[in-house]
Design a protein around this motif. Structure first.
Motif, PDB file in Angstrom:
ATOM      1  N   ALA A  39       0.903  -1.253   0.082  1.00 53.88           N
ATOM      2  CA  ALA A  39       0.010   0.108   0.030  1.00 53.88           C
ATOM      3  C   ALA A  39       0.984   1.185  -0.035  1.00 53.88           C
ATOM      4  CB  ALA A  39      -0.983  -0.052   1.287  1.00 53.88           C
ATOM      5  N   PRO A  40       1.710   1.269   0.875  1.00 53.93           N
ATOM      6  CA  PRO A  40       2.718   2.550   1.014  1.00 53.93           C
ATOM      7  C   PRO A  40       3.441   2.706  -0.659  1.00 53.93           C
ATOM      8  CG  PRO A  40       2.988   1.541   2.750  1.00 53.93           C
ATOM      9  CD  PRO A  40       2.158   0.627   1.880  1.00 53.93           C
ATOM     10  N   ILE A  41       3.734   1.776  -1.249  1.00 61.51           N
ATOM     11  CA  ILE A  41       4.508   1.585  -2.415  1.00 61.51           C
ATOM     12  C   ILE A  41       3.399   2.200  -3.409  1.00 61.51           C
ATOM     13  CG2 ILE A  41       5.622   0.371  -4.398  1.00 61.51           C
ATOM     14  CD1 ILE A  41       7.008  -1.200  -2.278  1.00 61.51           C
ATOM     15  N   PHE A  42       2.207   1.873  -3.536  1.00 60.97           N
ATOM     16  CA  PHE A  42       1.032   2.024  -4.300  1.00 60.97           C
ATOM     17  C   PHE A  42       0.806   3.628  -4.212  1.00 60.97           C
ATOM     18  CE2 PHE A  42      -3.374   2.605  -4.983  1.00 60.97           C
ATOM     19  CZ  PHE A  42      -3.519   2.308  -6.254  1.00 60.97           C
ATOM     20  N   ALA A  43       0.876   3.942  -2.961  1.00 65.17           N
ATOM     21  CA  ALA A  43       0.570   5.326  -2.572  1.00 65.17           C
ATOM     22  C   ALA A  43       1.490   6.506  -3.221  1.00 65.17           C
ATOM     23  CB  ALA A  43       0.427   5.700  -1.161  1.00 65.17           C
ATOM     24  N   MET A  44       2.695   6.012  -3.690  1.00 68.09           N
ATOM     25  CA  MET A  44       3.473   6.794  -4.166  1.00 68.09           C
ATOM     26  C   MET A  44       3.031   7.333  -5.483  1.00 68.09           C
ATOM     27  SD  MET A  44       6.579   7.284  -2.557  1.00 68.09           S
ATOM     28  CE  MET A  44       7.552   8.115  -3.840  1.00 68.09           C
ATOM     29  N   PHE A  45       1.762   7.119  -6.044  1.00 67.84           N
ATOM     30  CA  PHE A  45       1.425   7.542  -7.171  1.00 67.84           C
ATOM     31  C   PHE A  45       0.902   8.869  -7.097  1.00 67.84           C
ATOM     32  CE2 PHE A  45      -2.726   6.614  -4.837  1.00 67.84           C
ATOM     33  CZ  PHE A  45      -3.501   7.781  -5.299  1.00 67.84           C
ATOM     34  N   PHE A  46       0.799   9.247  -5.520  1.00 67.60           N
ATOM     35  CA  PHE A  46       0.289  10.838  -5.682  1.00 67.60           C
ATOM     36  C   PHE A  46       1.662  11.753  -5.833  1.00 67.60           C
ATOM     37  CE2 PHE A  46       1.552   9.744  -1.034  1.00 67.60           C
ATOM     38  CZ  PHE A  46       2.256  10.875  -0.667  1.00 67.60           C
ATOM     39  N   VAL A  47       2.869  11.078  -5.464  1.00 69.21           N
ATOM     40  CA  VAL A  47       4.044  11.873  -6.016  1.00 69.21           C
ATOM     41  C   VAL A  47       4.368  11.995  -7.398  1.00 69.21           C
ATOM     42  CG1 VAL A  47       6.438  11.738  -5.670  1.00 69.21           C
ATOM     43  CG2 VAL A  47       5.163  11.365  -3.764  1.00 69.21           C
ATOM     44  N   VAL A  48       3.919  10.910  -7.803  1.00 68.53           N
ATOM     45  CA  VAL A  48       4.249  11.024  -9.519  1.00 68.53           C
ATOM     46  C   VAL A  48       3.095  11.890  -9.990  1.00 68.53           C
ATOM     47  CG1 VAL A  48       4.333   9.504 -11.505  1.00 68.53           C
ATOM     48  CG2 VAL A  48       5.505   8.703  -9.312  1.00 68.53           C
ATOM     49  N   SER A  49       1.933  11.898  -9.724  1.00 69.30           N
ATOM     50  CA  SER A  49       0.655  12.656  -9.962  1.00 69.30           C
ATOM     51  C   SER A  49       1.043  13.861  -9.944  1.00 69.30           C
ATOM     52  CB  SER A  49      -0.591  12.149  -9.354  1.00 69.30           C
ATOM     53  OG  SER A  49      -0.992  10.822  -9.859  1.00 69.30           O
ATOM     54  N   SER A  50       1.563  14.325  -8.771  1.00 70.24           N
ATOM     55  CA  SER A  50       1.952  15.580  -8.680  1.00 70.24           C
ATOM     56  C   SER A  50       2.872  16.193  -9.643  1.00 70.24           C
ATOM     57  CB  SER A  50       2.412  15.878  -6.989  1.00 70.24           C
ATOM     58  OG  SER A  50       1.492  15.628  -6.260  1.00 70.24           O
ATOM     59  N   ALA A  51       3.941  15.389  -9.812  1.00 66.91           N
ATOM     60  CA  ALA A  51       5.050  15.773 -10.688  1.00 66.91           C
ATOM     61  C   ALA A  51       4.351  16.100 -12.080  1.00 66.91           C
ATOM     62  CB  ALA A  51       6.171  14.760 -10.661  1.00 66.91           C
ATOM     63  N   VAL A  52       3.370  15.090 -12.584  1.00 66.14           N
ATOM     64  CA  VAL A  52       2.773  15.295 -13.971  1.00 66.14           C
ATOM     65  C   VAL A  52       1.888  16.308 -13.926  1.00 66.14           C
ATOM     66  CG1 VAL A  52       1.155  14.140 -15.171  1.00 66.14           C
ATOM     67  CG2 VAL A  52       2.939  12.568 -14.368  1.00 66.14           C
ATOM     68  N   GLY A  53       1.396  16.596 -12.931  1.00 68.92           N
ATOM     69  CA  GLY A  53       0.441  17.941 -12.831  1.00 68.92           C
ATOM     70  C   GLY A  53       1.417  19.094 -13.056  1.00 68.92           C
ATOM     71  N   VAL A  54       2.551  19.312 -12.376  1.00 70.07           N
ATOM     72  CA  VAL A  54       3.619  20.260 -12.520  1.00 70.07           C
ATOM     73  C   VAL A  54       4.110  20.444 -13.563  1.00 70.07           C
ATOM     74  CG1 VAL A  54       5.699  21.391 -11.845  1.00 70.07           C
ATOM     75  CG2 VAL A  54       4.000  20.448 -10.162  1.00 70.07           C
ATOM     76  N   VAL A  55       4.229  19.237 -14.391  1.00 69.68           N
ATOM     77  CA  VAL A  55       5.015  19.293 -15.762  1.00 69.68           C
ATOM     78  C   VAL A  55       4.032  19.198 -16.995  1.00 69.68           C
ATOM     79  CG1 VAL A  55       6.361  17.710 -17.280  1.00 69.68           C
ATOM     80  CG2 VAL A  55       7.078  17.837 -14.848  1.00 69.68           C
ATOM     81  N   LEU A  56       2.871  18.688 -17.001  1.00 71.27           N
ATOM     82  CA  LEU A  56       2.021  18.651 -18.298  1.00 71.27           C
ATOM     83  C   LEU A  56       0.959  19.642 -18.078  1.00 71.27           C
ATOM     84  CD1 LEU A  56       1.906  14.808 -18.903  1.00 71.27           C
ATOM     85  CD2 LEU A  56       3.343  16.500 -19.902  1.00 71.27           C
ATOM     86  N   LEU A  57       0.587  19.940 -16.716  1.00 72.51           N
ATOM     87  CA  LEU A  57      -0.559  20.792 -16.507  1.00 72.51           C
ATOM     88  C   LEU A  57      -0.232  22.235 -16.180  1.00 72.51           C
ATOM     89  CD1 LEU A  57      -3.131  18.167 -14.953  1.00 72.51           C
ATOM     90  CD2 LEU A  57      -2.742  18.668 -17.412  1.00 72.51           C
ATOM     91  N   ASP A  58       0.920  22.380 -15.820  1.00 71.29           N
ATOM     92  CA  ASP A  58       1.514  23.892 -15.662  1.00 71.29           C
ATOM     93  C   ASP A  58       0.924  24.139 -14.304  1.00 71.29           C
ATOM     94  OD1 ASP A  58       3.180  25.885 -16.137  1.00 71.29           O
ATOM     95  OD2 ASP A  58       1.710  27.092 -17.001  1.00 71.29           O
ATOM     96  N   GLU A  59       0.885  23.307 -13.296  1.00 79.72           N
ATOM     97  CA  GLU A  59       0.367  23.631 -11.903  1.00 79.72           C
ATOM     98  C   GLU A  59       1.272  24.076 -11.224  1.00 79.72           C
ATOM     99  OE1 GLU A  59      -1.581  20.190  -9.986  1.00 79.72           O
ATOM    100  OE2 GLU A  59      -3.212  20.235 -11.515  1.00 79.72           O
ATOM    101  N   PRO A  60       1.258  25.147 -10.227  1.00 76.38           N
ATOM    102  CA  PRO A  60       2.404  25.966  -9.657  1.00 76.38           C
ATOM    103  C   PRO A  60       3.229  24.746  -8.647  1.00 76.38           C
ATOM    104  CG  PRO A  60       0.181  26.343  -8.614  1.00 76.38           C
ATOM    105  CD  PRO A  60      -0.028  25.611  -9.802  1.00 76.38           C
ATOM    106  N   VAL A  61       4.488  25.266  -8.573  1.00 78.57           N
ATOM    107  CA  VAL A  61       5.263  24.626  -7.533  1.00 78.57           C
ATOM    108  C   VAL A  61       5.625  25.485  -6.545  1.00 78.57           C
ATOM    109  CG1 VAL A  61       7.390  23.202  -7.338  1.00 78.57           C
ATOM    110  CG2 VAL A  61       6.355  23.247  -9.380  1.00 78.57           C
ATOM    111  N   THR A  62       5.537  25.080  -5.291  1.00 81.37           N
ATOM    112  CA  THR A  62       5.821  25.959  -4.124  1.00 81.37           C
ATOM    113  C   THR A  62       6.985  25.048  -3.220  1.00 81.37           C
ATOM    114  OG1 THR A  62       4.227  25.284  -2.665  1.00 81.37           O
ATOM    115  CG2 THR A  62       3.738  26.977  -4.132  1.00 81.37           C
ATOM    116  N   ALA A  63       7.498  25.935  -2.289  1.00 82.38           N
ATOM    117  CA  ALA A  63       8.766  25.190  -1.581  1.00 82.38           C
ATOM    118  C   ALA A  63       7.783  24.290  -0.552  1.00 82.38           C
ATOM    119  CB  ALA A  63       9.331  26.308  -0.819  1.00 82.38           C
TER     120      ALA A  63
END
Length: 141
Positions: A98-122
């Motif tokens: 389950a925790p390994i699977f939960a890493m999808f949110f990290v990858v999804s966040s990166a995809v959102g930033v790279v492909l959907l131009d979502e803002p990145v903050t510290a």
């Protein structure tokens, strides 16, 4: 309900998926993970049809929408992800899978930033970093 309430409901319900699937698909006489995926997702389809019927959301008029290709691609990704997740649950510990699977949110966040131009903050970067550390700590043997 607002999106936060829906998110909490999703969290509460989805928290039981991995343990229940592990109980069903592991050990002697276990249900094959593909059969479990079929039945569980059939429940999803029936429930979704009930909600569509209740809300009156049309389906047919959206089938020709050019954005439907994203829905189909998401469905294909969902199919691969769920089939692999259920198989992993059949073979491994929930506390690791389950925790390994939960890493999808990290990858999804990166995809959102790279492909959907979502803002990145510290703060977001720090949160994702902590999440990654948490998954490594929780999933480690």
């Amino acid at each position: 309900m607002n999106y936060i309430a829906w998110s909490v409901l999703a969290l509460a319900a989805y928290s039981f998926v991995a343990p229940l699937m592990r109980l069903a698909t592991a050990g002697e006489g276990a249900i094959p993970s593909t059969v479990a995926a079929f039945v569980a997702n059939s429940v999803l389809v029936v429930a979704t049809l009930a909600v569509i019927g209740f809300t009156g959301d049309g389906v047919v008029e959206h089938l020709a929408d050019p954005r439907m290709r994203y829905v189909i691609a998401a469905g294909a990704c969902l199919a691969v992800g769920i089939l692999a997740y259920y198989r992993a649950l059949a073979l491994g510990r929930v506390s690791i899978v389950a925790p390994i699977f939960a890493m999808f949110f990290v990858v999804s966040s990166a995809v959102g930033v790279v492909l959907l131009d979502e803002p990145v903050t510290a703060r977001k970067l720090l949160g994702v970093g902590f999440a990654m550390v948490a998954v490594v700590l929780v999933a480690g043997e």
